[in-house]
Design a protein around this motif. Sequence first.
Motif, PDB file in Angstrom:
ATOM      1  N   TYR A  96     -21.758  33.812 104.751  1.00  0.00           N
ATOM      2  CA  TYR A  96     -21.308  35.201 104.870  1.00  0.00           C
ATOM      3  C   TYR A  96     -19.829  35.314 104.497  1.00  0.00           C
ATOM      4  N   LEU A  97     -19.476  36.485 104.027  1.00  0.00           N
ATOM      5  CA  LEU A  97     -18.073  36.841 103.863  1.00  0.00           C
ATOM      6  C   LEU A  97     -17.872  38.196 104.529  1.00  0.00           C
ATOM      7  N   GLN A  98     -17.271  38.165 105.705  1.00  0.00           N
ATOM      8  CA  GLN A  98     -16.962  39.400 106.412  1.00  0.00           C
ATOM      9  C   GLN A  98     -15.634  39.921 105.895  1.00  0.00           C
ATOM     10  N   MET A  99     -15.650  41.145 105.401  1.00  0.00           N
ATOM     11  CA  MET A  99     -14.454  41.739 104.803  1.00  0.00           C
ATOM     12  C   MET A  99     -14.052  42.977 105.591  1.00  0.00           C
ATOM     13  N   ASN A 100     -12.892  42.912 106.203  1.00  0.00           N
ATOM     14  CA  ASN A 100     -12.368  44.026 106.987  1.00  0.00           C
ATOM     15  C   ASN A 100     -11.097  44.570 106.348  1.00  0.00           C
ATOM     16  N   SER A 101     -10.720  45.761 106.763  1.00  0.00           N
ATOM     17  CA  SER A 101      -9.492  46.397 106.260  1.00  0.00           C
ATOM     18  C   SER A 101      -9.438  46.353 104.736  1.00  0.00           C
ATOM     19  N   LEU A 102     -10.519  46.755 104.130  1.00  0.00           N
ATOM     20  CA  LEU A 102     -10.616  46.657 102.674  1.00  0.00           C
ATOM     21  C   LEU A 102      -9.619  47.580 101.983  1.00  0.00           C
ATOM     22  N   LYS A 103      -9.148  47.111 100.834  1.00  0.00           N
ATOM     23  CA  LYS A 103      -8.176  47.841 100.031  1.00  0.00           C
ATOM     24  C   LYS A 103      -8.762  48.097  98.636  1.00  0.00           C
ATOM     25  N   PRO A 104      -8.277  49.109  97.942  1.00  0.00           N
ATOM     26  CA  PRO A 104      -8.798  49.354  96.587  1.00  0.00           C
ATOM     27  C   PRO A 104      -8.675  48.131  95.676  1.00  0.00           C
ATOM     28  N   GLU A 105      -7.634  47.327  95.877  1.00  0.00           N
ATOM     29  CA  GLU A 105      -7.460  46.145  95.037  1.00  0.00           C
ATOM     30  C   GLU A 105      -8.468  45.035  95.344  1.00  0.00           C
ATOM     31  N   ASP A 106      -9.279  45.218  96.371  1.00  0.00           N
ATOM     32  CA  ASP A 106     -10.367  44.275  96.643  1.00  0.00           C
ATOM     33  C   ASP A 106     -11.600  44.569  95.794  1.00  0.00           C
ATOM     34  N   SER A 107     -11.591  45.675  95.082  1.00  0.00           N
ATOM     35  CA  SER A 107     -12.737  46.045  94.256  1.00  0.00           C
ATOM     36  C   SER A 107     -12.946  45.021  93.154  1.00  0.00           C
ATOM     37  N   ALA A 108     -14.180  44.532  93.037  1.00  0.00           N
ATOM     38  CA  ALA A 108     -14.509  43.492  92.058  1.00  0.00           C
ATOM     39  C   ALA A 108     -15.984  43.154  92.195  1.00  0.00           C
ATOM     40  N   VAL A 109     -16.467  42.348  91.272  1.00  0.00           N
ATOM     41  CA  VAL A 109     -17.763  41.695  91.464  1.00  0.00           C
ATOM     42  C   VAL A 109     -17.497  40.405  92.235  1.00  0.00           C
ATOM     43  N   TYR A 110     -18.225  40.228  93.319  1.00  0.00           N
ATOM     44  CA  TYR A 110     -18.065  39.055  94.162  1.00  0.00           C
ATOM     45  C   TYR A 110     -19.210  38.076  93.923  1.00  0.00           C
ATOM     46  N   TYR A 111     -18.835  36.825  93.752  1.00  0.00           N
ATOM     47  CA  TYR A 111     -19.798  35.762  93.496  1.00  0.00           C
ATOM     48  C   TYR A 111     -19.707  34.694  94.576  1.00  0.00           C
ATOM     49  N   CYS A 112     -20.837  34.137  94.960  1.00  0.00           N
ATOM     50  CA  CYS A 112     -20.784  32.916  95.743  1.00  0.00           C
ATOM     51  C   CYS A 112     -21.151  31.757  94.827  1.00  0.00           C
ATOM     52  N   ALA A 113     -20.624  30.606  95.143  1.00  0.00           N
ATOM     53  CA  ALA A 113     -20.798  29.439  94.299  1.00  0.00           C
ATOM     54  C   ALA A 113     -20.804  28.184  95.165  1.00  0.00           C
ATOM     55  N   ALA A 114     -21.295  27.098  94.590  1.00  0.00           N
ATOM     56  CA  ALA A 114     -21.385  25.845  95.339  1.00  0.00           C
ATOM     57  C   ALA A 114     -21.120  24.658  94.425  1.00  0.00           C
ATOM     58  N   TYR A 115     -20.602  23.593  95.016  1.00  0.00           N
ATOM     59  CA  TYR A 115     -20.523  22.329  94.288  1.00  0.00           C
ATOM     60  C   TYR A 115     -20.838  21.198  95.254  1.00  0.00           C
ATOM     61  N   ARG A 116     -21.389  20.141  94.696  1.00  0.00           N
ATOM     62  CA  ARG A 116     -21.721  18.977  95.514  1.00  0.00           C
ATOM     63  C   ARG A 116     -20.435  18.283  95.930  1.00  0.00           C
ATOM     64  N   ARG A 117     -20.290  18.105  97.212  1.00  0.00           N
ATOM     65  CA  ARG A 117     -19.066  17.509  97.751  1.00  0.00           C
ATOM     66  C   ARG A 117     -18.939  16.053  97.313  1.00  0.00           C
ATOM     67  N   TYR A 118     -17.767  15.708  96.749  1.00  0.00           N
ATOM     68  CA  TYR A 118     -17.554  14.345  96.284  1.00  0.00           C
ATOM     69  C   TYR A 118     -16.308  13.714  96.870  1.00  0.00           C
ATOM     70  N   SER A 119     -15.564  14.449  97.671  1.00  0.00           N
ATOM     71  CA  SER A 119     -14.383  13.898  98.325  1.00  0.00           C
ATOM     72  C   SER A 119     -14.180  14.666  99.628  1.00  0.00           C
ATOM     73  N   ARG A 120     -13.181  14.251 100.388  1.00  0.00           N
ATOM     74  CA  ARG A 120     -12.911  14.927 101.652  1.00  0.00           C
ATOM     75  C   ARG A 120     -12.125  16.216 101.470  1.00  0.00           C
ATOM     76  N   PHE A 121     -11.711  16.490 100.246  1.00  0.00           N
ATOM     77  CA  PHE A 121     -10.913  17.681  99.990  1.00  0.00           C
ATOM     78  C   PHE A 121     -11.809  18.879  99.702  1.00  0.00           C
ATOM     79  N   LEU A 122     -11.318  20.051 100.062  1.00  0.00           N
ATOM     80  CA  LEU A 122     -12.020  21.301  99.822  1.00  0.00           C
ATOM     81  C   LEU A 122     -11.300  22.036  98.700  1.00  0.00           C
ATOM     82  N   TYR A 123     -11.993  22.303  97.621  1.00  0.00           N
ATOM     83  CA  TYR A 123     -11.407  22.969  96.467  1.00  0.00           C
ATOM     84  C   TYR A 123     -11.900  24.405  96.383  1.00  0.00           C
TER      85      TYR A 123
END
Length: 126
Positions: A80-107
């Motif tokens: 989920y992405l809970q979006m509060n206090s939305l602003k006009p500049e938040d207008s866009a197409v929103y995508y979710c995406a995934a990658y297979r984790r290969y390290s301890r870092f979050l990109y």
Amino acid sequence: EVQLAESGGGLVQAGGSLRLSCVVSGFTFAGYNIGWFRQAPGKEREGVSCISGNTGVSDYADSVKGRFTISIDNAKNTVYLQMNSLKPEDSAVYYCAAYRRYSRFLYCTAHTYDYWGQGTQVTVSS
């Protein structure tokens, strides 16, 4: 087959809220990191928020910190992405995406992600 499907976009007035959902299939969260990205007309795709499917550690773009919250519901295979206090500049197409984790870092950069949903439109009126 890895699949992601977003929903929950729409038209909202400035100051309002929306909750985006991303139902995933073909993988378990423990082995993947998930991100939300957005792209407005004429602009590059930008990272909004990302989360480790293993640890739950998350990160946010400065422009949305304190307003957006990313979360995972393992039982529903949904991010989920809970979006509060939305602003006009938040207008866009929103995508979710995934990658297979290969390290301890979050990109949270788009080029790291291998799997993408079709996107959902968010429009914030002033």
